[in-house]
Design a protein around this motif. Structure first.
Motif, PDB file in Angstrom:
ATOM      1  N   UNK B 211      -7.487   8.153  17.607  1.00  0.00           N
ATOM      2  CA  UNK B 211      -7.401   9.569  17.994  1.00  0.00           C
ATOM      3  C   UNK B 211      -8.381   9.879  19.108  1.00  0.00           C
ATOM      4  N   UNK B 215      -4.642   8.840  21.587  1.00  0.00           N
ATOM      5  CA  UNK B 215      -3.344   8.315  21.189  1.00  0.00           C
ATOM      6  C   UNK B 215      -2.728   9.188  20.095  1.00  0.00           C
ATOM      7  N   UNK B 216      -1.419   9.229  20.098  1.00  0.00           N
ATOM      8  CA  UNK B 216      -0.686   9.928  19.050  1.00  0.00           C
ATOM      9  C   UNK B 216       0.361   8.957  18.510  1.00  0.00           C
ATOM     10  N   UNK B 217      -0.009   8.149  17.521  1.00  0.00           N
ATOM     11  CA  UNK B 217       0.900   7.097  17.057  1.00  0.00           C
ATOM     12  C   UNK B 217       2.261   7.621  16.629  1.00  0.00           C
ATOM     13  N   UNK B 218       2.271   8.784  15.986  1.00  0.00           N
ATOM     14  CA  UNK B 218       3.556   9.334  15.546  1.00  0.00           C
ATOM     15  C   UNK B 218       4.415   9.665  16.769  1.00  0.00           C
ATOM     16  N   UNK B 222       8.025   8.092  17.682  1.00  0.00           N
ATOM     17  CA  UNK B 222       9.232   8.909  17.830  1.00  0.00           C
ATOM     18  C   UNK B 222       9.946   8.609  19.154  1.00  0.00           C
TER      19      UNK B 222
END
Lengths: 77, 1017
Positions: B211, B215-218, B222
């Motif tokens: 974070x 980064x935004x893994x979700x 998607x």
């Protein structure tokens, strides 16, 4: 943007990473508090993680099927 | 700017220049194998470096160019002028991008499309050329593999195909999270799989700090192409209280997608170490869900089904299923299993029976179907695994060694996982085998060592590294088991031992390299492994600055099939290290080899942040290592230094005046004497300073010359002339400012020679000359000057034509023309607005050029002479000062003022009696050494009051060179020769042509230096 009502937090359309902390502070130690995610279209992983950690009751699911799947761990319990 | 990028920009420019020069050389000698190699090497290295940055268009273009060069190397295509044009264009474009990178640290938005066009053009050319020539050969093939490897490693282009993925995968295993995926998604996945599509299972465990990296893994997941569905869960259980840091990622994301594996890998390229991609067997998606029913009801049905399956009685089975469905609770586990069974009956082919059996078991037991039991037939047979003794031996290790070993194993595992071409596998196996072998040997792990050697030899025979990977993973698991790490060592100690392990690694890499040379494929695999290990090591240590060096060393070695560069690099790494500080006692006491102990301390220092945080320490490292032989300094600071030294010289010159005043005005001769003594000391020092800074500011003439091969080639092709360019004396050095100023005039002159001087091939043949003309650029030093000659063997300057032209243009009158010698006429070409060519081309002939050339050269205190013979050619000879910092001038006196005349123009000083001065056509002249020399009265020329200092009627005359001829300047008196720092005039004064500049004298007065060429006759 999250609107905190008495014991329901209404998630806005976008829930960026900054909101994770306040949401966690609002949820932690308060097992009766609930979430309305119906408006949410974009949730940052950190916010999702807060929900997975605190396991609040979801009174309304998001519209997006994929977001629903991301939160499905909360429903089974 | 990021120093790595900075370094890349500098290196990229060098490489581009190398490539361009090489290409030009190839044009004249297309069969020069070394030449092709040189260009190829430059392109190859450049491509490798571009992979470190987000500059895909650049990588693609260079890559396409490299492929062409590769084909040239392999003799598949032949080099010709068109190809060279194409490649030069490509490299020019890359050059433009490098400029963009320097300016904005990123490529412009158009880069993508330009790059795509350019690489398409190159590829198209190659395809067309290949179509003409015969097909490829083994050599080219081998090279492509090297590339494949490299792409994977730099991650610049991840296009590993599925075959490789599967090769790399360890023995197929259960994917425990598939049951977390929503049932409808599993069904969809199964349907896709049955329909023959690949279904990829993605497990993404973000690193805890993700974070903080934005980064935004979700969000990333998607975006997965062809995403069917996802699931999430916490990565590990934590105590949820207010103290918990919610910004420590503790989540696992799972995805199911039907996209291309390559595309998916590309999406996750930045987090590839946190993502596991798998291709589950289609039946693995069949997992029932729900609550288990009372099994007494099910027992009967199960038996019935068994018999149906045994008899392969599908109808009977379908009937049993529908009966059973009525009995069991809807949405229970069994009901789901029954639905899945119906699905299988209707969809599955050959495997139907086995699957049904498995599902039936699952329905009955309420456990997930045991799909793995069905898969024994597809499992790779490599399964030499770590046994109990081995694990015990690992567990016996103390935490410190454990940490170290785990680090080594972790790195090697990572390497093993990288996609690799089949042919290179053996090399990698051998190399990794050796690394682990050496490490185990050092830790005295005999049992493990024996096991490992067996695993490696088995892997070699099978040319499959799966067994090794499994073994390494098991070992690592045993090493990092949480329970055994309960007594965590002091953090620092861990750090320290990590360094020790790192050193071990570096040392081992050295040993690997020094092993006897196997065949080429193994060798390349070995080098690549070494590269990966060292890259990881450097990254771990935060020494990104060394990465480019490593890259270059390995590239060179790969191409030359040697190890010398890389060994040199490793040696250099060791050199940089320092003596141990107290903290490294542990590494010494573990009894490691001499090299590693010494290295250990250094790395400890480096990565504990000391060296980075403390620039002095870093500098000390450099000094002690004797590394820094050259130093890149900003030009501005050197200029500033030069200016300051110039000021110092002037200030120093004031001291004798001060001494004089002390003696005469203040009457203290003792002080005057002391001042003079001190002056001598300061004088000597400043002279030394001046000499030193002058040498620092000297650049080789090649700085100007190097651009000419390209220029001459382009222009001569445009003009349809054949020209052989000869460069001589490129190493001659001159002051930086001289070199800088000369670049443009030189281009003018070279263009002129090509355009006006050299004839077309037909003309040359008709004149009985060789078809190809020669243009010679020559530089050499002569006394205090640098001489540059531009010589062509063209048609020469025709004085008659020049005169006619000048009269026609009204530059001179017909009378003047008649009076002119041929030599003088030639100098008319330097008159403003003179152009001999009627046709104005875009090259020259616009009548701006040569006069600008002359004035530029005169401004920096140089001079210019032309010698031309009609039909034979022209030589333009430039004489330039070695340095603009110090000029020698002759002081002259004029109406009680002092002026300077540049010393290099002065031929002689003389005195004339009035009878020697003859007036010819209203001009005063005199005979000097039997030459008629015009006389110019400087007072008149400079609008000073007329008069003379001398009363004996003689005139003081300074004979100076001008325009290839001589003139005599009548002055009041001569004084001495002087060294001054000449500054050009600025502002409105800069427009006055008669002055070359000004200089400050020791007494604080200003002296104007005359520009002889600017005086009107």
């Amino acid at each position: 943007m999250i609107t905190y009502k008495k014991d329901v937090a209404v998630l806005g359309e976008r829930c960026p990473v900054e909101l994770a902390e306040e949401l966690f502070a609002w949820l932690v130690g308060k097992p009766t508090r609930k979430i309305d995610a119906s408006a949410c279209q974009d949730m940052h992983t950190a916010v999702l993680q807060v929900l997975l950690l605190c396991r609040p009751k979801l009174i309304k699911m998001p519209q997006s099927p994929l977001l629903q799947q991301a939160l499905s761990g909360l429903i089974d319990a | 700017m990021n120093p790595l990028l900075q370094q890349f920009i500098t290196e990229a420019r060098d490489l581009l220049e190398e490539a361009a020069n090489g290409l030009l050389a190839l044009e004249s000698s297309p069969n020069d194998v070394d030449g092709v190699n040189a260009v190829f090497r430059a392109a190859h290295t450049l491509k490798g470096s571009t992979g470190l940055f987000d500059v895909l268009p650049m990588t693609h273009v260079v890559h396409a160019a490299e492929d062409i060069l590769d084909a040239v190397k392999a003799n598949q295509v032949h080099i010709d002028s068109n190809l060279i044009d194409l490649l030069l264009d490509a490299f020019d474009q890359v050059g433009i991008w490098v400029d963009e990178l320097e300016a904005a640290e990123r490529l412009s938005s158009s880069a993508g499309s330009i790059g795509a066009d350019m690489s398409a053009k190159l590829r198209h050319w190659l395809a067309a050329a290949r179509g003409e020539a015969s097909g490829g050969d083994a050599n080219a093939h081998g090279h492509q593999n090297v590339e494949l490897l490299e792409q994977a490693i730099t991650q610049s282009e991840m296009r590993a195909d599925n075959q490789q993925m599967v090769d790399m995968a360890p023995a197929r295993k259960a994917i425990d999270w598939l049951s977390d995926i929503p049932p409808q998604v599993r069904l969809a996945a199964y349907e896709q799989g049955i329909a023959g599509h690949k279904v990829v299972a993605i497990a993404y465990t973000p690193e805890p700090e993700c974070y903080f990296k934005g980064e935004d893994p979700l969000g990333l997941m998607l975006q997965t192409p062809g995403l069917l569905g996802i699931a999430t869960r916490l990565a590990h259980k934590v105590k949820v209280d207010a103290e918990l840091d919610v910004y420590q990622a503790n989540i696992q994301l799972f995805g199911v997608a039907t996209g291309e594996l390559g595309d998916i890998e590309y999406l996750y390229r930045y987090v590839s170490d946190q993502v596991l991609l798998e291709l589950p067997e289609v039946e693995q998606w069949l997992i029932p869900y729900g609550q288990q029913d009372d099994d007494t009801i099910l027992a009967d049905i199960a038996e019935q089904m068994d018999s149906c399956i045994q008899r392969q009685d599908m109808d009977g089975l379908v009937a049993s299923i529908s009966v059973a469905k009525d009995i069991v609770r809807a949405d229970s586990w069994a009901a789901n299993a029954l639905s899945l069974m119906s699905l299988v009956v209707n969809t599955a082919g050959n495997h139907k029976l086995a699957w049904l059996k498995c599902l039936k078991e699952s329905m009955f037991s309420g456990q997930k179907p045991d799909w793995l039991s069905l898969q024994t037939h597809v499992k790779p047979e490599v399964s030499l695994s770590l046994d109990k003794t081995g694990i015990a031996e690992l567990q016996l290790l103390d935490h410190v060694d454990r940490e170290a070993l785990s680090l080594v194993i972790g790195l090697q595992t990572k390497i093993l996982r990288l996609p690799i071409a089949h042919e290179l596998m053996l090399g990698r196996i051998a190399s990794i085998g050796k690394v682990i072998e050496n490490v185990l040997h050092r830790f005295n792990h005999d049992v493990l060592l024996t096991q490992w050697l067996a695993v490696v030899s088995k892997a070699k025979i099978a040319n499959n590294s799966a067994g090794m990977l499994a073994w390494l993973e098991q070992s690592n698991l045993a090493l990092t088991e949480p329970s055994s790490l309960s007594n965590l060592p002091v953090a620092q100690e861990i750090q320290l031992i990590k360094h020790d392990a790192v050193l071990e690694l570096v040392d081992v890499q050295r040993q690997v390299l020094m092993q006897s040379q196997p065949d080429e494929a193994i060798f390349l695999g070995r080098l690549t492994s070494v590269k990966t290990v060292l890259t990881s090591v450097l990254t771990l240590l935060g020494r990104l600055d060394l990465l480019l060096g490593l890259n270059a060393a390995i590239e060179t070695d790969i191409l030359s099939v040697s190890v010398s560069e890389t060994l040199g690099f490793i040696a250099q790494m060791s050199l940089e290290r320092r003596e141990p500080s107290g903290a490294s006692a542990k590494s010494a006491s573990t009894g490691k080899s001499h090299t590693s102990a010494a290295n250990g301390s250094a790395i400890a220092a480096a990565s504990s942040g000391e060296a980075n945080a403390n620039p002095e320490a870093a500098a000390a490292t450099h000094e002690s290592g004797g590394m820094a032989k050259t130093l890149r300094v900003e030009q501005a600071s050197v200029d500033k230094l030069g200016d300051l030294i110039g000021e110092l010289v002037v200030a120093k010159n004031a001291m004798p005046y001060l001494a004089q005043r002390a003696e005469h005005d203040f009457g203290v001769p003792e002080l005057a004497k002391l001042l003079k003594e001190q002056f001598n000391v300061v004088d000597r020092l400043t002279q030394e300073l001046q000499g030193t800074i002058m040498r620092v500011q000297m650049l080789p003439v090649s700085q100007i010359f190097q651009r000419f091969p390209r220029l001459v080639r382009d222009i001569s092709r445009k003009l349809g002339k054949k020209v052989n360019l000869v460069l001589e004396g490129e190493e001659t050095r001159a002051d930086k400012s001289v070199i800088e100023v000369m670049a443009d005039p030189m281009i003018h002159m070279v263009r002129n020679s090509l355009d006006h001087g050299l004839e077309s091939p037909e003309e040359r043949l008709a004149a009985g000359k060789a078809e190809t003309g020669t243009l010679r650029l020559k530089a050499f030093q002569e006394g205090d000057s640098v001489i540059i000659e531009i010589q062509d063997d063209g048609r020469g300057v025709n004085p008659v034509m020049v005169k006619n032209k000048a009269v026609e243009k009204g530059i001179i009158t017909q009378e003047q023309a008649d009076a002119m010698s041929a030599q003088e006429a030639i100098y008319l070409i330097f008159q403003p607005s003179f152009s001999t060519n009627d046709e104005v081309t875009d090259l020259s002939g616009r009548g701006v050029g040569m006069d600008v050339v002359r004035s530029t050269i005169e401004r920096i205190g140089g001079s210019l002479r032309v010698h031309s013979e009609v039909g034979k050619g022209t030589i333009i000879r430039l004489s330039l000062p070695l340095s603009m910092a110090v000029s020698h001038v002759m002081e002259i006196e004029l109406a009680d003022q002092v002026f300077g005349v540049p010393m290099d123009l002065v031929v002689e000083t003389t005195r004339l009696t009035p009878d020697l001065i003859k007036t010819i056509k209203q001009r005063e002249t005199f005979i000097w050494r039997s030459r008629l020399v015009p006389l110019l009265r400087l007072r008149r020329a400079m609008y000073l009051p007329s008069g003379s200092k001398r009363n004996d009627g003689t005139e003081s005359v300074l004979v100076v060179r001008r325009d290839g001829g001589l003139i005599g300047l009548v002055v009041d008196d001569f004084r001495s020769k002087l060294e001054v720092i000449m500054k050009p005039l600025e502002g409105p004064l800069s427009g006055i042509p008669i002055y070359a500049g000004s200089a400050l004298l020791g007494d604080g007065s200003v002296m104007l230096v005359l520009n002889v060429g600017g005086l009107t006759l």
